[in-house]
Design an enzyme around this catalytic site. Structure first.
Site, PDB file in Angstrom:
ATOM      1  N   ASP A   8      12.139   0.571 -29.922  1.00 57.18           N
ATOM      2  CA  ASP A   8      12.737   0.488 -31.255  1.00 57.18           C
ATOM      3  C   ASP A   8      12.758  -0.966 -31.710  1.00 57.18           C
ATOM      4  O   ASP A   8      12.201  -1.863 -31.045  1.00 57.18           O
ATOM      5  CB  ASP A   8      14.117   1.174 -31.281  1.00 57.18           C
ATOM      6  CG  ASP A   8      15.207   0.390 -30.551  1.00 57.18           C
ATOM      7  OD1 ASP A   8      14.914  -0.691 -30.008  1.00 57.18           O
ATOM      8  OD2 ASP A   8      16.354   0.868 -30.533  1.00 57.18           O
ATOM      9  N   HIS A   9      13.411  -1.212 -32.841  1.00 55.01           N
ATOM     10  CA  HIS A   9      13.444  -2.550 -33.445  1.00 55.01           C
ATOM     11  C   HIS A   9      14.131  -3.594 -32.564  1.00 55.01           C
ATOM     12  O   HIS A   9      13.879  -4.782 -32.716  1.00 55.01           O
ATOM     13  CB  HIS A   9      14.181  -2.462 -34.790  1.00 55.01           C
ATOM     14  CG  HIS A   9      15.537  -1.825 -34.657  1.00 55.01           C
ATOM     15  ND1 HIS A   9      15.687  -0.452 -34.535  1.00 55.01           N
ATOM     16  CD2 HIS A   9      16.771  -2.353 -34.566  1.00 55.01           C
ATOM     17  CE1 HIS A   9      16.965  -0.179 -34.398  1.00 55.01           C
ATOM     18  NE2 HIS A   9      17.652  -1.305 -34.402  1.00 55.01           N
ATOM     19  N   CYS A  70      14.544  -0.300 -25.527  1.00 52.50           N
ATOM     20  CA  CYS A  70      15.420  -0.359 -26.697  1.00 52.50           C
ATOM     21  C   CYS A  70      16.447  -1.448 -26.376  1.00 52.50           C
ATOM     22  O   CYS A  70      16.219  -2.245 -25.459  1.00 52.50           O
ATOM     23  CB  CYS A  70      16.048   1.006 -27.007  1.00 52.50           C
ATOM     24  SG  CYS A  70      17.149   1.690 -25.763  1.00 52.50           S
ATOM     25  N   GLY A  71      17.543  -1.508 -27.099  1.00 59.24           N
ATOM     26  CA  GLY A  71      18.494  -2.585 -26.853  1.00 59.24           C
ATOM     27  C   GLY A  71      19.034  -2.572 -25.440  1.00 59.24           C
ATOM     28  O   GLY A  71      19.020  -3.579 -24.734  1.00 59.24           O
ATOM     29  N   THR A  72      19.494  -1.410 -25.003  1.00 61.88           N
ATOM     30  CA  THR A  72      20.018  -1.267 -23.644  1.00 61.88           C
ATOM     31  C   THR A  72      19.027  -0.621 -22.689  1.00 61.88           C
ATOM     32  O   THR A  72      19.220  -0.682 -21.473  1.00 61.88           O
ATOM     33  CB  THR A  72      21.271  -0.369 -23.652  1.00 61.88           C
ATOM     34  OG1 THR A  72      20.880   0.914 -24.182  1.00 61.88           O
ATOM     35  CG2 THR A  72      22.386  -0.975 -24.490  1.00 61.88           C
ATOM     36  N   GLY A  73      18.049   0.065 -23.217  1.00 58.48           N
ATOM     37  CA  GLY A  73      17.146   0.888 -22.405  1.00 58.48           C
ATOM     38  C   GLY A  73      17.710   2.268 -22.135  1.00 58.48           C
ATOM     39  O   GLY A  73      17.001   3.148 -21.645  1.00 58.48           O
ATOM     40  N   ILE A  74      18.986   2.462 -22.473  1.00 55.41           N
ATOM     41  CA  ILE A  74      19.638   3.735 -22.132  1.00 55.41           C
ATOM     42  C   ILE A  74      19.134   4.862 -23.036  1.00 55.41           C
ATOM     43  O   ILE A  74      18.671   5.907 -22.557  1.00 55.41           O
ATOM     44  CB  ILE A  74      21.171   3.603 -22.236  1.00 55.41           C
ATOM     45  CG1 ILE A  74      21.695   2.608 -21.207  1.00 55.41           C
ATOM     46  CG2 ILE A  74      21.823   4.970 -22.012  1.00 55.41           C
ATOM     47  CD1 ILE A  74      23.167   2.231 -21.399  1.00 55.41           C
ATOM     48  N   GLY A  75      19.225   4.646 -24.334  1.00 61.19           N
ATOM     49  CA  GLY A  75      18.862   5.723 -25.257  1.00 61.19           C
ATOM     50  C   GLY A  75      17.420   6.154 -25.116  1.00 61.19           C
ATOM     51  O   GLY A  75      17.107   7.352 -25.072  1.00 61.19           O
ATOM     52  N   HIS A 103      10.417   5.889  -4.282  1.00 61.81           N
ATOM     53  CA  HIS A 103      11.176   7.089  -3.920  1.00 61.81           C
ATOM     54  C   HIS A 103      11.170   8.164  -5.007  1.00 61.81           C
ATOM     55  O   HIS A 103      11.250   9.344  -4.694  1.00 61.81           O
ATOM     56  CB  HIS A 103      12.631   6.720  -3.603  1.00 61.81           C
ATOM     57  CG  HIS A 103      12.781   5.999  -2.301  1.00 61.81           C
ATOM     58  ND1 HIS A 103      14.001   5.737  -1.713  1.00 61.81           N
ATOM     59  CD2 HIS A 103      11.857   5.466  -1.460  1.00 61.81           C
ATOM     60  CE1 HIS A 103      13.828   5.083  -0.573  1.00 61.81           C
ATOM     61  NE2 HIS A 103      12.519   4.896  -0.402  1.00 61.81           N
ATOM     62  N   ARG A 137       9.029  12.547   2.663  1.00 59.43           N
ATOM     63  CA  ARG A 137      10.262  13.284   2.370  1.00 59.43           C
ATOM     64  C   ARG A 137      10.648  13.189   0.892  1.00 59.43           C
ATOM     65  O   ARG A 137      11.376  14.043   0.388  1.00 59.43           O
ATOM     66  CB  ARG A 137      11.409  12.785   3.253  1.00 59.43           C
ATOM     67  CG  ARG A 137      11.897  11.382   2.928  1.00 59.43           C
ATOM     68  CD  ARG A 137      12.948  10.914   3.927  1.00 59.43           C
ATOM     69  NE  ARG A 137      13.586   9.670   3.543  1.00 59.43           N
ATOM     70  CZ  ARG A 137      13.063   8.454   3.722  1.00 59.43           C
ATOM     71  NH1 ARG A 137      11.853   8.339   4.276  1.00 59.43           N
ATOM     72  NH2 ARG A 137      13.713   7.373   3.359  1.00 59.43           N
ATOM     73  N   HIS A 138      10.138  12.159   0.227  1.00 60.66           N
ATOM     74  CA  HIS A 138      10.489  11.990  -1.182  1.00 60.66           C
ATOM     75  C   HIS A 138       9.740  12.987  -2.077  1.00 60.66           C
ATOM     76  O   HIS A 138      10.188  13.291  -3.177  1.00 60.66           O
ATOM     77  CB  HIS A 138      10.198  10.562  -1.634  1.00 60.66           C
ATOM     78  CG  HIS A 138      10.917   9.545  -0.805  1.00 60.66           C
ATOM     79  ND1 HIS A 138      12.286   9.443  -0.796  1.00 60.66           N
ATOM     80  CD2 HIS A 138      10.454   8.630   0.080  1.00 60.66           C
ATOM     81  CE1 HIS A 138      12.642   8.486   0.044  1.00 60.66           C
ATOM     82  NE2 HIS A 138      11.550   7.979   0.594  1.00 60.66           N
TER      83      HIS A 138
END
Ligand code: RB5
Length: 152
Positions: A8-9, A70-75, A103, A137-138
């Site tokens: 995003d911006h 994005c700003g936080t990377g969360i959204g 992993h 295993r992963h």
């Protein structure tokens, strides 16, 4: 490796820097924007990158990855992870970048442009890019994540 990138911006300069880094390392990058300062909605860019990566992976193009910011990377990481076939990891430093590949077999890396500096961001991308999935295993655990896409 081939990449689809989007943000995003809030993350345009950092995204451009990381796209340039990937190209300098010899990778092919399709940059999906955004390109201006106008406010845009991060889910649109997470979805665009996620759909491209998932479509390529469905064609067994296993060298295709996504880069989203994005700003936080969360959204944008939440949005990308709604696309079946995407395993998007929000990384803040080298260790999470390494583990997300080793992993979790992450195929999209997310960064927060208001969280990490440009040097840390480059390290995250370099480590993510250089780390193979360990399998073993992963693999069974990642298969269980994929099974959740069908309703668990
Ligand atoms: C945009 O202001 C901001 O909300 C977005 O970049 C991101 O941080 C959302 O998760």
């Amino acid at each position: 490796m081939r990449w689809f990138a989007g943000s995003d911006h809030a993350a345009v300069p950092l995204r451009r820097q990381l796209v340039a880094l990937l190209r300098a390392l010899g990778d092919e990058v399709e940059d999906l924007g955004t390109d201006g300062e106008a406010s845009v909605d991060y889910p649109d860019y997470g979805a665009m990158v996620g759909r491209e990566v998932a479509a390529a992976r469905a064609r067994h193009e296993d060298d295709v990855f996504g880069l989203v910011l994005c700003g936080t990377g969360i959204g944008i990481s939440i949005a990308a992870n709604k696309v079946p076939g995407v395993r998007c990891a929000l990384c803040h430093e080298a260790f999470t970048a390494q583990m997300s590949r080793a992993h979790n077999d992450a195929n999209v890396v997310a960064l927060g442009a208001r969280v990490v500096g440009s040097g840390v961001a480059e390290t995250i991308v370099r480590v993510f890019r250089a780390t193979p999935f360990e399998g073993g295993r992963h693999a069974n655990r990642v298969a269980k994540i994929t099974a959740l896409e069908g309703g668990g």
